[in-house]
Design a protein around this motif. Structure first.
Motif, PDB file in Angstrom:
ATOM      1  N   MET A  29      34.304  -1.377  -9.979  1.00 45.59           N
ATOM      2  CA  MET A  29      34.277  -0.581  -8.741  1.00 45.59           C
ATOM      3  C   MET A  29      33.023   0.272  -8.571  1.00 45.59           C
ATOM      4  O   MET A  29      32.759   0.758  -7.473  1.00 45.59           O
ATOM      5  CB  MET A  29      35.535   0.270  -8.655  1.00 45.59           C
ATOM      6  CG  MET A  29      36.772  -0.611  -8.420  1.00 45.59           C
ATOM      7  SD  MET A  29      38.128   0.266  -7.669  1.00 45.59           S
ATOM      8  CE  MET A  29      39.513  -0.802  -8.082  1.00 45.59           C
ATOM      9  N   ASN A 145      39.005  -4.203  -5.795  1.00 45.63           N
ATOM     10  CA  ASN A 145      37.625  -4.093  -6.276  1.00 45.63           C
ATOM     11  C   ASN A 145      36.623  -4.533  -5.211  1.00 45.63           C
ATOM     12  O   ASN A 145      35.576  -3.907  -5.041  1.00 45.63           O
ATOM     13  CB  ASN A 145      37.444  -4.894  -7.574  1.00 45.63           C
ATOM     14  CG  ASN A 145      37.992  -4.152  -8.775  1.00 45.63           C
ATOM     15  OD1 ASN A 145      39.141  -3.711  -8.756  1.00 45.63           O
ATOM     16  ND2 ASN A 145      37.196  -3.977  -9.821  1.00 45.63           N
ATOM     17  N   HIS A 148      36.489  -1.787  -2.496  1.00 45.57           N
ATOM     18  CA  HIS A 148      35.807  -0.557  -2.936  1.00 45.57           C
ATOM     19  C   HIS A 148      34.347  -0.780  -3.325  1.00 45.57           C
ATOM     20  O   HIS A 148      33.673   0.159  -3.739  1.00 45.57           O
ATOM     21  CB  HIS A 148      36.595   0.114  -4.062  1.00 45.57           C
ATOM     22  CG  HIS A 148      37.849   0.771  -3.555  1.00 45.57           C
ATOM     23  ND1 HIS A 148      37.844   2.023  -2.989  1.00 45.57           N
ATOM     24  CD2 HIS A 148      39.130   0.336  -3.465  1.00 45.57           C
ATOM     25  CE1 HIS A 148      39.072   2.338  -2.592  1.00 45.57           C
ATOM     26  NE2 HIS A 148      39.870   1.331  -2.863  1.00 45.57           N
ATOM     27  N   THR A 149      33.879  -2.009  -3.229  1.00 48.10           N
ATOM     28  CA  THR A 149      32.449  -2.271  -3.412  1.00 48.10           C
ATOM     29  C   THR A 149      31.886  -2.886  -2.117  1.00 48.10           C
ATOM     30  O   THR A 149      30.944  -3.677  -2.149  1.00 48.10           O
ATOM     31  CB  THR A 149      32.197  -3.209  -4.617  1.00 48.10           C
ATOM     32  OG1 THR A 149      33.080  -4.347  -4.511  1.00 48.10           O
ATOM     33  CG2 THR A 149      32.481  -2.507  -5.929  1.00 48.10           C
TER      34      THR A 149
ATOM     35  N   VAL B  14      42.583   2.780  -8.600  1.00 43.67           N
ATOM     36  CA  VAL B  14      41.136   2.732  -8.350  1.00 43.67           C
ATOM     37  C   VAL B  14      40.393   3.615  -9.369  1.00 43.67           C
ATOM     38  O   VAL B  14      39.396   3.190  -9.960  1.00 43.67           O
ATOM     39  CB  VAL B  14      40.826   3.179  -6.896  1.00 43.67           C
ATOM     40  CG1 VAL B  14      39.329   3.370  -6.681  1.00 43.67           C
ATOM     41  CG2 VAL B  14      41.386   2.144  -5.910  1.00 43.67           C
TER      42      VAL B  14
END
Lengths: 197, 197
Positions: A29, A145, A148-149, B14
């Motif tokens: 992340m 992932n 969040h990227t 997260v």
């Protein structure tokens, strides 16, 4: 104490260290590097503990679910990771993974080899509530992932939202709440142009 | 469905991705790089499943043991990894880790925060059979990695066998069989000059 049995078990513990070198397409992340399959399995195990209440079947056995997510990628020691949107790799994936399962699990004493193989088969078959929940987590984690990227890996690989939707579909069987959430993430990723439609 | 609860859980999922960036002194068995704490926890969980029959107390609860090894390093997200032979770092380790536990676990809904905190406290206290077995695995795994990389990290850090013996001592409480095996590995490492006496 059965020394031969013990040595087989320790050799297996040493062998599976290799899973730490199997790189997935998914990145961590902080976007610094590709994730490996060992840490991915740890992440799924934590998600199983934390999100258990959202399993479609509330009565699922957490211990079996944990074992399943912990072992589900061991075949990659031989078969490598197949990118989920790689249709060419997918053609031979089942055969490669079955051969890998035959070798890897059979390093163990017979009772444990059978136990782990049964867990792997159960995960792959996606029929039991535990397997369906485990598979749901295995799909949701890389979605988180990627989201969040900012969809970096999707863009690098030219992935479209309909492909992500299709890939995420099995979440529905494991958890309607997680499926709803996954759909929201995909919609938001589309809106934010992380992902082309 | 309690949306606030769900969002706390997802934020935690997260957050803990960060454990994949916490590097330990231990290296992977191919000697290519330092191991991170997330994959280390996965390895311990696999060992708990495979070596359960060697727990000193045969009646231990595997599910609680698995949860314990999966969460035991989460505090390192804030506190970092303290090398087990770093006596200076160890002085403040307890305090740093307690502060980390206060923050990290409390990102979760209260019931889950308490549950994970209790597991972490139990591991740290090393009093229950489950915690003693979990700690034994947490000591044995890096010993295996050091042994299978010819003691590279021991030599880099000028570690002597009496330090390794002392570090491994808690294995005894968790499993006399694993303790005997750990002693054999140290003796062999000495004989093969991976480790000075």
């Amino acid at each position: 104490m059965d020394r031969q049995r013990f040595e087989k078990q320790i050799r297996f513990v040493v062998e599976i260290d290799k899973l730490k070198q199997i790189l997935r397409q998914t990145i961590t992340m902080d976007a610094s590097r590709r994730e490996n399959s060992a840490e991915h399995c740890w992440h799924l195990a934590m998600m199983a503990i934390l999100l258990l209440e959202y399993a479609e079947n509330k009565e699922i056995d957490l211990l079996r679910t944990l074992k399943m997510v912990l072992v589900h990628d061991l075949v990659e020691i031989d078969a490598g990771d197949t990118y989920c949107y790689d249709s060419e790799g997918a053609q031979h994936q089942t055969e490669r993974e079955r051969m890998a399962a035959d070798r890897v699990f059979n390093l163990l004493p017979e009772d444990q080899a059978n136990h782990l193989r049964a867990l792997w088969d159960e995960f792959e078959a996606q029929k039991t509530p535990e397997a369906q929940f485990a598979v749901a987590l295995d799909r949701l984690q890389p979605l988180l992932n990627n989201y969040h990227t900012q969809g970096k890996v999707w863009q690098q690989n030219g992935i479209h939202s309909h492909q992500v939707y299709k890939r995420m579909l099995p979440i529905k069987e494991g958890s309607s709440i997680l499926w709803k959430y996954a759909s929201e993430l995909i919609e938001d990723a589309l809106k934010k142009k992380m992902l082309p439609s």
